[in-house]
Design a protein around this motif. Sequence first.
Motif, short mmCIF file in Angstrom:
data_model
loop_
_atom_site.label_atom_id
_atom_site.label_comp_id
_atom_site.label_asym_id
_atom_site.label_seq_id
_atom_site.Cartn_x
_atom_site.Cartn_y
_atom_site.Cartn_z
N ARG A 309 0.84 -1.19 0.00
CA ARG A 309 0.00 0.00 0.00
C ARG A 309 0.88 1.25 0.00
O ARG A 309 1.84 1.35 0.76
N SER A 314 -3.11 3.69 -3.75
CA SER A 314 -4.41 4.10 -3.23
C SER A 314 -5.14 4.97 -4.23
O SER A 314 -6.36 4.83 -4.43
N CYS A 342 -10.42 6.13 6.60
CA CYS A 342 -9.48 5.85 7.67
C CYS A 342 -8.72 7.11 8.08
O CYS A 342 -8.40 7.97 7.25
N GLY A 344 -5.80 7.21 8.67
CA GLY A 344 -4.50 7.15 8.01
C GLY A 344 -4.53 7.58 6.56
O GLY A 344 -3.50 7.54 5.88
N ARG A 345 -5.72 7.97 6.06
CA ARG A 345 -5.79 8.48 4.69
C ARG A 345 -5.76 10.02 4.76
O ARG A 345 -4.97 10.59 5.49
N LEU A 349 -1.92 10.61 3.98
CA LEU A 349 -1.57 9.72 2.88
C LEU A 349 -1.27 10.49 1.59
O LEU A 349 -0.26 10.23 0.92
N TYR A 390 -7.24 1.55 6.81
CA TYR A 390 -6.62 2.29 5.70
C TYR A 390 -7.52 2.35 4.46
O TYR A 390 -7.04 2.47 3.34
#
Length: 402
Positions: A309, A314, A342, A344-345, A349, A390
């Motif tokens: 990833r 993504s 998420c 974490g995005r 990201l 994620y």
Amino acid sequence: MSEQEQMAWVSVSETGSNLSTLVAAAADRLHSALSGRAPDLVIVFVTPHFAAYYGHLPALLHERFEDALIVGCSAGGVIGGGLEVENRPALSLTAAVLPGVVLHPMHSDTLTLPDEDASPDVWKRWLGLDAATTPPHFIVLADPFSAQVEPFLNGLDYAFPDSAKIGGLASGGQRSGENALFLHQQVHRAGLVCIGLTGNIHLDTIVAQGCRPIGMPVTVTRCRDNVLFEVDHESPLVYLNRIFQDASDYDRQLMRTALFLGVAVDAVTGPGEPAPFLVRNLIGADYNTGSVNVGALLREGQLVQFHLRDRKTSQQDLDLLLSQYASENHLPAQAGALLFSCLGRGQFLYGVPNYDSASFLGKVGARALGGFFCNGEIGPVGGATFIHGYTSAFGIFRPVHA
């Protein structure tokens, strides 16, 4: 059907330091956009900057939307009006006018779920949906520290296998009791809230896991619970080392920092179509035994494939899924959507704000889009519903009969 008789969705976000002011501003914008129509459902997400005032929020909303069902949760970041607000005090409201739709709300601490061997009818009665005349679709919001989310989702799938489920785990709190779930005029600090929607409504889902496979699919030949000892009769670490030797420098770096395992799920696929993979974390390795620990229970004979990833992957995954959905569906103007993304995005990201939201609006078209950044995202893969990480999970709501 006149405009006054049609479904309508509106979403807004507001930032600032005073919760009452944010609610008032957001409510005024919603009422204006709905041209005076009273919403049936108002979904709220609010950042932990207002944690001391969570208890006041339902009453503030009830004053503005007396006849609406209020539901929502605390959020590490909010999404509203197509904007993603991160690391700032904010609130988002998404309102829906839902003619011909019946809402079935519930809160459960999930401590006394029906038995795993109970029939679907038992689950339907427990959910209060045994008398539903059309298949329900579901929005699920849960506290990650207290709710038995996976057993609950398994029960939903068991009772309503043809229904769509979408949602997320509340965020913003760091320990049990710090998150909030809102339902009606109540604030719950544990468990989950679930809204069943029946009648003239359909729910489409898009789950973007943001990964790409490396190597080839292999079979689990020895495992115990979540520990993977052998794939195709060799150590997974030996297998990974062989992939590593042939990988590019870029992929070698990702294998050190962003390596996951995809577990094939049982699904009905077309001729030549591979089974979809549910992406799970690798949570450790034992170099003495050559085994790896996976964030999922495994069974021998399962097909698995390692995945990577990163930002580019993504972006490509999201673009592909949204383009495919847009090419296959022509949404009416009154459709609306929720995005469960998420933590974490977002900017962490992509390095830029609003990436997932802008991609959705650019591909699918200008629609109301609300949501929040989650501690885990709820959505289907291969026909079964899972908690993801994620991931960006979209729920698109449209009338069955426009």
